[in-house]
Design a protein around this motif. Structure first.
Motif, PDB file in Angstrom:
ATOM      1  N   ASP A  11      36.034 -29.338  -7.812  1.00 56.94           N
ATOM      2  CA  ASP A  11      35.588 -30.458  -7.002  1.00 56.94           C
ATOM      3  C   ASP A  11      36.755 -30.895  -6.128  1.00 56.94           C
ATOM      4  OD1 ASP A  11      32.982 -30.576  -8.140  1.00 56.94           O
ATOM      5  OD2 ASP A  11      33.899 -31.424  -9.940  1.00 56.94           O
ATOM      6  N   MET A  30      30.629 -37.716 -10.327  1.00 50.68           N
ATOM      7  CA  MET A  30      30.584 -36.263 -10.501  1.00 50.68           C
ATOM      8  C   MET A  30      30.656 -35.861 -11.980  1.00 50.68           C
ATOM      9  SD  MET A  30      32.664 -34.704  -7.241  1.00 50.68           S
ATOM     10  CE  MET A  30      34.270 -35.398  -7.613  1.00 50.68           C
ATOM     11  N   HIS A  41      36.649 -33.185 -17.054  1.00 44.15           N
ATOM     12  CA  HIS A  41      35.297 -32.623 -17.044  1.00 44.15           C
ATOM     13  C   HIS A  41      35.358 -31.356 -17.893  1.00 44.15           C
ATOM     14  CE1 HIS A  41      31.618 -30.742 -15.576  1.00 44.15           C
ATOM     15  NE2 HIS A  41      31.310 -31.855 -14.947  1.00 44.15           N
ATOM     16  N   ARG A  44      34.970 -28.182 -15.171  1.00 45.89           N
ATOM     17  CA  ARG A  44      35.392 -28.199 -13.770  1.00 45.89           C
ATOM     18  C   ARG A  44      36.785 -28.814 -13.634  1.00 45.89           C
ATOM     19  NH1 ARG A  44      30.903 -27.161 -10.764  1.00 45.89           N
ATOM     20  NH2 ARG A  44      31.947 -27.803  -8.851  1.00 45.89           N
ATOM     21  N   ARG A 302      31.663 -29.947  -4.023  1.00 46.92           N
ATOM     22  CA  ARG A 302      31.545 -29.305  -5.343  1.00 46.92           C
ATOM     23  C   ARG A 302      31.373 -27.801  -5.135  1.00 46.92           C
ATOM     24  NH1 ARG A 302      28.957 -32.938  -9.828  1.00 46.92           N
ATOM     25  NH2 ARG A 302      30.979 -32.309 -10.687  1.00 46.92           N
ATOM     26  N   ASP A 304      31.318 -23.923  -6.189  1.00 44.71           N
ATOM     27  CA  ASP A 304      30.991 -23.102  -7.358  1.00 44.71           C
ATOM     28  C   ASP A 304      31.252 -21.622  -7.114  1.00 44.71           C
ATOM     29  OD1 ASP A 304      30.190 -25.376  -8.664  1.00 44.71           O
ATOM     30  OD2 ASP A 304      28.047 -25.077  -8.307  1.00 44.71           O
ATOM     31  N   ARG A 313      26.416 -29.615  -0.764  1.00 40.67           N
ATOM     32  CA  ARG A 313      27.360 -29.779  -1.877  1.00 40.67           C
ATOM     33  C   ARG A 313      28.392 -30.875  -1.644  1.00 40.67           C
ATOM     34  NH1 ARG A 313      27.264 -25.539  -5.653  1.00 40.67           N
ATOM     35  NH2 ARG A 313      25.792 -23.909  -5.080  1.00 40.67           N
TER      36      ARG A 313
END
Ligand SMILES: [Mn+2]
Length: 335
Positions: A11, A30, A41, A44, A302, A304, A313
């Motif tokens: 992130d 988030m 997190h 992440r 964000r 991925d 995103r």
């Protein structure tokens, strides 16, 4: 999809500029939660794009949140021009000579840029010194898991030789000192990576920006393959004076520009005071600076693992005039 590092994703968070309360709200939005005073997190990590300090009301909180995450391996960060400015403001040309000049002169203009930060650390000089040491550990650029991060401009022609000398992207005090000398390699690297491309305005033409500064140059982006006019590269909220948009770039000006191709890895930058709803200028570059401290948005992306970025995103929090009254704001323990 899992990244090579085993994470689900990163992130990326744009310029915080002392909006520490909003940063806490964004992290919680988030799914980051505080464990022992550190936001984390399970799958992440955050990457901060630099410029944590200056201008906003909660610089200490922004610094504490980010530093604890970085030191607990929950986040990464790159240096912004404001961290570089602060380092230069507090280091002298000859470190052992108290009479030698500051690397960044203590002019009224330079003082104005750092004033909010210094006011908030007024009673805590040791804590501030400690953060200056921490700024020295911030790399100027990052490349990992297929993404790239730099505060203002990814210029491969400067980054490659820089990384040959500084493989982890972190500068040392000799480099900091040299970065104050125009024309030096260190100055060119620091200027380009943390301040981006500037095009000098014609003689006698100035921009009066909305934040009260008089400027003799404008900020240019680096994703136009064959730019012809100022308008093809200008990237800043303040419009060009006397409609210089149509003015042709000279051969010299074009030679000063940089270009990041569409086939390059996805790149995240901050720095440019964008406004409005976050959008992608090109499919592989996202700017995440949306003027948080001017009551704009504190923006994250964000990521991925995708090579083509997706405007869906972006995640953001609007910054309220009283930053402290942010909905959902929970006091962050500064110790
Ligand atoms: Mn910046």
């Amino acid at each position: 999809m899992t990244l090579a590092s085993g994470l689900d994703g990163y992130d990326l968070i744009g310029d915080v500029h002392g909006c520490g309360a909003t940063l806490a709200v964004l992290l919680e939005k988030m799914g980051y939660t505080q464990c022992d005073g550190i936001y984390c997190h399970p799958r992440r990590k955050v990457i901060f794009l630099g410029d944590l300090i200056d201008r906003g009301p909660h610089v200490r909180q922004a610094l504490a949140i980010a530093r604890r995450m970085v030191e607990a391996d929950q986040a990464l960060i790159v240096m912004g021009n404001h961290e570089h400015n602060a380092l230069s403001y507090f280091h002298r040309a000859e470190s052992d000579d108290d009479d030698s000049e500051w690397l960044r002169p203590h002019t009224p203009r330079n003082h104005r840029v750092i004033k909010e930060t210094l006011d908030q650390f007024q009673q805590r000089p040791e804590e501030w010194e400690d953060y200056l040491d921490w700024f020295m550990t911030m790399p100027l650029c990052l490349e990992r898991d297929g993404l790239r991060v730099v505060h203002a401009c990814w210029d491969e022609a400067l980054i490659r030789p820089f990384l040959e000398r500084y493989p982890d992207g972190r500068i040392d005090y000799a480099f900091l000192k040299s970065s104050a000398s125009k024309g030096s390699f260190a100055h060119r690297v620091m200027d380009r990576l943390t301040r981006g491309v500037q095009v000098t305005l014609p003689e006698g033409v100035v921009i009066r920006s909305s934040d009260g500064f008089t400027r003799h140059a404008f900020r240019a982006h680096f994703w136009a393959q064959h730019p012809l006019t100022y308008g093809d590269v200008v990237f800043q909220p303040d419009s060009l004076p006397d409609d210089l948009e149509a003015r042709a770039l000279s051969a010299h000006e074009r030679s000063q520009l940089s270009y990041y191709g569409l086939d390059e890895p996805p790149l995240f930058i901050g720095h440019y005071w964008c406004e409005g709803i976050p959008a992608l200028p090109v499919p592989n570059i996202a700017c995440l600076d949306y003027s948080a401290v001017k009551y704009g948005r504190l923006v994250a992306y964000r990521w991925d693992g995708e090579s083509r970025l997706d405007a869906d995103r972006f995640v953001w929090v609007r910054v309220m005039p009283d930053e402290q009254s942010q909905k959902n704001f929970r006091e962050f323990d500064l110790l």
